[in-house]
Design an enzyme around this catalytic site. Sequence first.
Site, mmCIF file in Angstrom:
data_model
loop_
_atom_site.group_PDB
_atom_site.id
_atom_site.type_symbol
_atom_site.label_atom_id
_atom_site.label_comp_id
_atom_site.label_asym_id
_atom_site.label_seq_id
_atom_site.Cartn_x
_atom_site.Cartn_y
_atom_site.Cartn_z
ATOM 1 N N GLY A 710 0.782 -1.224 0.000
ATOM 2 C CA GLY A 710 0.000 0.000 0.000
ATOM 3 C C GLY A 710 0.814 1.274 0.000
ATOM 4 O O GLY A 710 0.253 2.370 -0.121
ATOM 5 N N GLU A 746 4.646 -6.192 2.679
ATOM 6 C CA GLU A 746 4.673 -6.779 1.337
ATOM 7 C C GLU A 746 4.283 -5.744 0.280
ATOM 8 O O GLU A 746 3.280 -5.901 -0.400
ATOM 9 C CB GLU A 746 3.770 -8.010 1.264
ATOM 10 C CG GLU A 746 2.379 -7.785 1.866
ATOM 11 C CD GLU A 746 1.522 -9.038 1.870
ATOM 12 O OE1 GLU A 746 2.041 -10.100 2.238
ATOM 13 O OE2 GLU A 746 0.338 -8.921 1.504
ATOM 14 N N PRO A 747 5.093 -4.706 0.119
ATOM 15 C CA PRO A 747 4.774 -3.699 -0.886
ATOM 16 C C PRO A 747 5.034 -4.200 -2.303
ATOM 17 O O PRO A 747 5.925 -5.023 -2.524
ATOM 18 C CB PRO A 747 5.737 -2.562 -0.551
ATOM 19 C CG PRO A 747 6.880 -3.212 0.130
ATOM 20 C CD PRO A 747 6.332 -4.411 0.840
ATOM 21 N N GLY A 748 4.232 -3.671 -3.231
ATOM 22 C CA GLY A 748 4.460 -3.957 -4.643
ATOM 23 C C GLY A 748 4.875 -2.674 -5.342
ATOM 24 O O GLY A 748 6.024 -2.467 -5.736
ATOM 25 N N TYR A 789 -8.506 3.634 -13.315
ATOM 26 C CA TYR A 789 -8.536 4.372 -12.035
ATOM 27 C C TYR A 789 -8.413 5.881 -12.214
ATOM 28 O O TYR A 789 -8.150 6.578 -11.223
ATOM 29 C CB TYR A 789 -7.355 3.965 -11.133
ATOM 30 C CG TYR A 789 -7.082 2.501 -10.990
ATOM 31 C CD1 TYR A 789 -8.017 1.646 -10.423
ATOM 32 C CD2 TYR A 789 -5.862 1.973 -11.407
ATOM 33 C CE1 TYR A 789 -7.732 0.295 -10.267
ATOM 34 C CE2 TYR A 789 -5.571 0.627 -11.244
ATOM 35 C CZ TYR A 789 -6.511 -0.206 -10.682
ATOM 36 O OH TYR A 789 -6.228 -1.530 -10.532
ATOM 37 N N CYS A 816 -10.080 0.858 -29.509
ATOM 38 C CA CYS A 816 -11.425 1.302 -29.857
ATOM 39 C C CYS A 816 -12.288 1.466 -28.619
ATOM 40 O O CYS A 816 -13.247 0.729 -28.416
ATOM 41 C CB CYS A 816 -12.033 0.263 -30.784
ATOM 42 S SG CYS A 816 -12.724 1.029 -32.216
ATOM 43 N N GLU A 817 -11.907 2.366 -27.765
ATOM 44 C CA GLU A 817 -12.659 2.651 -26.533
ATOM 45 C C GLU A 817 -12.471 4.135 -26.235
ATOM 46 O O GLU A 817 -11.355 4.646 -26.338
ATOM 47 C CB GLU A 817 -12.071 1.892 -25.324
ATOM 48 C CG GLU A 817 -12.211 0.410 -25.358
ATOM 49 C CD GLU A 817 -13.461 -0.111 -24.657
ATOM 50 O OE1 GLU A 817 -14.156 0.680 -23.986
ATOM 51 O OE2 GLU A 817 -13.727 -1.309 -24.817
ATOM 52 N N TYR A 846 2.045 -2.456 -11.887
ATOM 53 C CA TYR A 846 0.717 -2.649 -12.460
ATOM 54 C C TYR A 846 0.639 -2.109 -13.886
ATOM 55 O O TYR A 846 -0.366 -1.543 -14.301
ATOM 56 C CB TYR A 846 -0.365 -2.033 -11.554
ATOM 57 C CG TYR A 846 -0.263 -2.526 -10.124
ATOM 58 C CD1 TYR A 846 -0.594 -3.844 -9.806
ATOM 59 C CD2 TYR A 846 0.219 -1.699 -9.108
ATOM 60 C CE1 TYR A 846 -0.458 -4.317 -8.498
ATOM 61 C CE2 TYR A 846 0.348 -2.171 -7.803
ATOM 62 C CZ TYR A 846 0.012 -3.479 -7.503
ATOM 63 O OH TYR A 846 0.152 -3.941 -6.220
HETATM 64 N N1 LLP Z 1 -0.487 -7.464 -0.524
HETATM 65 C C1 LLP Z 1 -1.703 -7.786 -0.950
HETATM 66 C C2 LLP Z 1 -2.462 -8.818 -0.283
HETATM 67 C C3 LLP Z 1 -2.250 -7.108 -2.039
HETATM 68 O O1 LLP Z 1 -3.465 -7.413 -2.465
HETATM 69 C C4 LLP Z 1 -1.488 -6.120 -2.684
HETATM 70 C C5 LLP Z 1 -2.010 -5.402 -3.837
HETATM 71 C C6 LLP Z 1 -0.203 -5.829 -2.200
HETATM 72 C C7 LLP Z 1 0.259 -6.511 -1.102
HETATM 73 C C8 LLP Z 1 0.693 -4.795 -2.799
HETATM 74 O O2 LLP Z 1 0.118 -3.516 -2.709
HETATM 75 P P1 LLP Z 1 0.949 -2.241 -3.181
HETATM 76 O O3 LLP Z 1 2.109 -2.076 -2.282
HETATM 77 O O4 LLP Z 1 1.338 -2.408 -4.587
HETATM 78 O O5 LLP Z 1 -0.031 -1.093 -3.026
HETATM 79 N N2 LLP Z 1 -3.760 -2.389 -9.835
HETATM 80 C C9 LLP Z 1 -3.810 -1.378 -8.804
HETATM 81 C C10 LLP Z 1 -3.245 -1.863 -7.498
HETATM 82 C C11 LLP Z 1 -3.903 -3.132 -7.014
HETATM 83 C C12 LLP Z 1 -3.260 -3.662 -5.772
HETATM 84 C C13 LLP Z 1 -3.711 -5.040 -5.526
HETATM 85 N N3 LLP Z 1 -3.166 -5.591 -4.347
HETATM 86 C C14 LLP Z 1 -3.083 -0.134 -9.306
HETATM 87 O O6 LLP Z 1 -2.548 -0.152 -10.407
HETATM 88 O O7 LLP Z 1 -3.069 0.895 -8.638
#
Ligand code: LLP
Length: 867
Positions: A710, A746-748, A789, A816-817, A846
Amino acid sequence: MSASPIADRWIVLKFGGTSVSRRHRWNTIGELAKKRADETGGRVLVVVSALSGVTNELTAIADGAADSRARVAALVARHNEFLAELELGEEVLAHRLAALQALLDDPRAASRPLDWQADVLGQGELLSSSVGAAYLRSNGLDFGWMDAREWLHALPPAPNQTAWSQRLSVNCKWQGEADFKQRFSAQPTRMLISQGFIARHEDGGTAILGRGGSDTSAAYFGALLGASRVEIWTDVPGMFSANPKDVPDARLLTRLDYYEAQEIATTGAKVLHPRSIKPCRDAGVPMAILDTERPHMPGTSIDGSAEPVPGVKAISRRNGIVLVSMEGIGMWQQVGFLSDVFNLFKKHGLSVDLIGSAETNVTVSLDPSENLVNTDVLAALSADLSEICKVKVIVPCAAITLVGRGMRSLLYKLSDVWATFGKERVHMISQSSNDLNLTFVIDEADADGLLPILHSELIDSGAMPVYEEQVFGPRWREIIGSIRPRQTPWWQAPGKRQKLLELAAVGTPAYIYDLDKVRERARQLKAIGAIDRRYYAIKANSHPEILRTLAAEGFGLECVSQGEVEMVFASVPGMPAERVLFTPSFAPISEYQAVLARGVTVTVDNVELLQRWPEVFRGRALWLRIDLGHGDGHHKKVNTGGKDSKFGLSALRVDEFIAAARALDIRITGVHAHLGSGIENSGHWKQMVDEMAGFARRIGSVEILDIGGGLPVPYSDDDEPFDLDAWAAGLAEIKAVHPAFQLAIEPGRFMVAESGVLLTHATQVVEKDGVRRVGLDAGMNALLRPALYDAWHDIANLSRLDDARDVDFSVVGPICESSDVFAQRVKLPATTMPEDVMLIADAGAYGFSMASTYNQRALPREDFIDA
Ligand code: LLP
């Protein structure tokens, strides 16, 4: 020898209390006055307020405070000290201070008639202007002093005016005094100083213009003199799109028309008194609000010549609003009901602000700044009203007002605003008939914290057009220098840029990742001592090089599907299974079985799973994902907490889960929560730890609290980098409270977003009905975030990075959108043309992982730079 004629072009400068209370400020006043006189070749009238705090003291004295003598003595001392600071002798004010003291011995002092009160109240400005004139002259400036009462005359009383307002809140004549300018301009000095707030009463005594009256005095003078400008110098840089104290991201409003400024001043902004606008508007005199401490700032210009810009300009909150709801039996079409009702308001001297009516109900609001709404008055009003209807008084309420041109045509953009209000109890919605204001009245307590949310929703929805540079200036936080700047993007470095141009030549669309940036982010998080385990959420970007890079930095990998788990083991040779997490949502049971067989840590988030497939989980160590009942995130589609979210075990079923787990000999070793993505508030995770620790203690066997991902990244110039230090400090603090548990994250996004760019080629550049569009060979199939979003990604023309970005483009794809739009109003070089390499920034998270082959367009290429 005849004196050379002095020009009669006037500019009026007004300085408020804080601007006249310090020596250096008087230096500024002198410099500004001289500068304006020199610039315009004309003449300057300076109008001043009393030293700050003095009017409050005088008000207490006028109200008959018991310690009036002590207060006067303190005022005398204060002014004498100020003279000393200015290196002026006490004789400068001797007669004025004596006059102030004499007012206490005046025969009228015993009964405090209004004319005496006016005399008392007016002393502050007489004093400050006298000090100022002496100081400015001592600095060699050619200043004359004038008694404003010789020039501003109170209008004769209006029929409904109370005796109080006929003396202490007067309006002045400012029209039809043809010879005023001529007489005024006959003064011998080029620069003059006079008082705000005071005027001559019809009876020859002093009259007061009411609170904020100095602005109005300046406006009257401006109108009477047909001044080229009235400048209100104060201690803030102008009007803002919201009160900066509540909304630090509020924008300076650099240009408004009179009507908008009037509405903003009336509904909240304290910086300019609402009464002051009309005289200037009717006389066509432009106004400006400027900051004495920051004289270089543009301030707010108010005039009638600008082309009106539609959109919300400001949002404000007024507290202490009183709602009076009147239920009339059979009121519908009953002749004279409203007139009877409003007569009673008139009888109690109350002026109504907002009105809402229904078949059997009329509700009105009373604004305390316009009315004396104490409990006695309300009780008397209620008693009278209850003779003709059923009355309910609702207090305390807050009025939240959106101000701007064309509110009606903006309604469709306000869906998020409506939704936010939908969570509160809205007592009344009122849309002004001049189409400039939309007001919501809610309970005062519900209004707390609402303004920053609404302000950002107005911007995100496009209802507040902050991209209109002639209207919206810098944010408050920028002005006070409290913004943490974004890093310069890596791809702007000449070496990297060259490399990217070469990679673009291989083929586009292409995602390119800079592994150095990934490492930099990993190391930032490794440096945070409170965190014991770090996982990377590979859904953000599962490119094998990124997985290997982060695994090498000591990160575990968090997966949401069996496919992601397989990807991890295929990409990272020797990855130990215990460093892999599986956190699925509604996945087929076969995936749990396969992943458990590999020895990966599995998180479950419902009881039904254990009930339906007990043998899959019997005797295992598992983590439990709990829904903490609230969520957050950059968009409602990424909020993963609360009742409406599909994620996590309800907190109400935790005991049930514990019992089911116990029956199957399952050990719950971790508690997991992830409440959303792109969360700006660094306290969010601290709060989570606190809540999760409570559950963990109840469960008993828990060792780890996984607080999810997050973490946000700054996508636009308006975003700040996440405050990692504040985040880390919060975590350390809360961990000290719950030392029994290890913390996992667990950041992405945070790990990879800024590392990635999407390279494309411009396909066509087209103008249609005034909109310039540049098309790219990548569309929403390649990067879905803007379409899904409304997410913002910076876009640059990499082929022309050094050219001025001087033209607004809409940047679109080939899909085409209608939603295949990356961004509107992107500043790009006017020379942008087909074949240019265009770069979409911060696309590492993402991006590719959400790409599709929609419209049979190939997936983008992926490549990386590892310099
Ligand atoms: N852990 C869990 C269980 C999650 O569901 C997620 C993301 C993360 C960690 C990593 O979250 P982050 O650090 O990236 O915020 N497609 C959307 C984001 C969807 C996130 C889904 N879950 C976007 O492009 O903003």
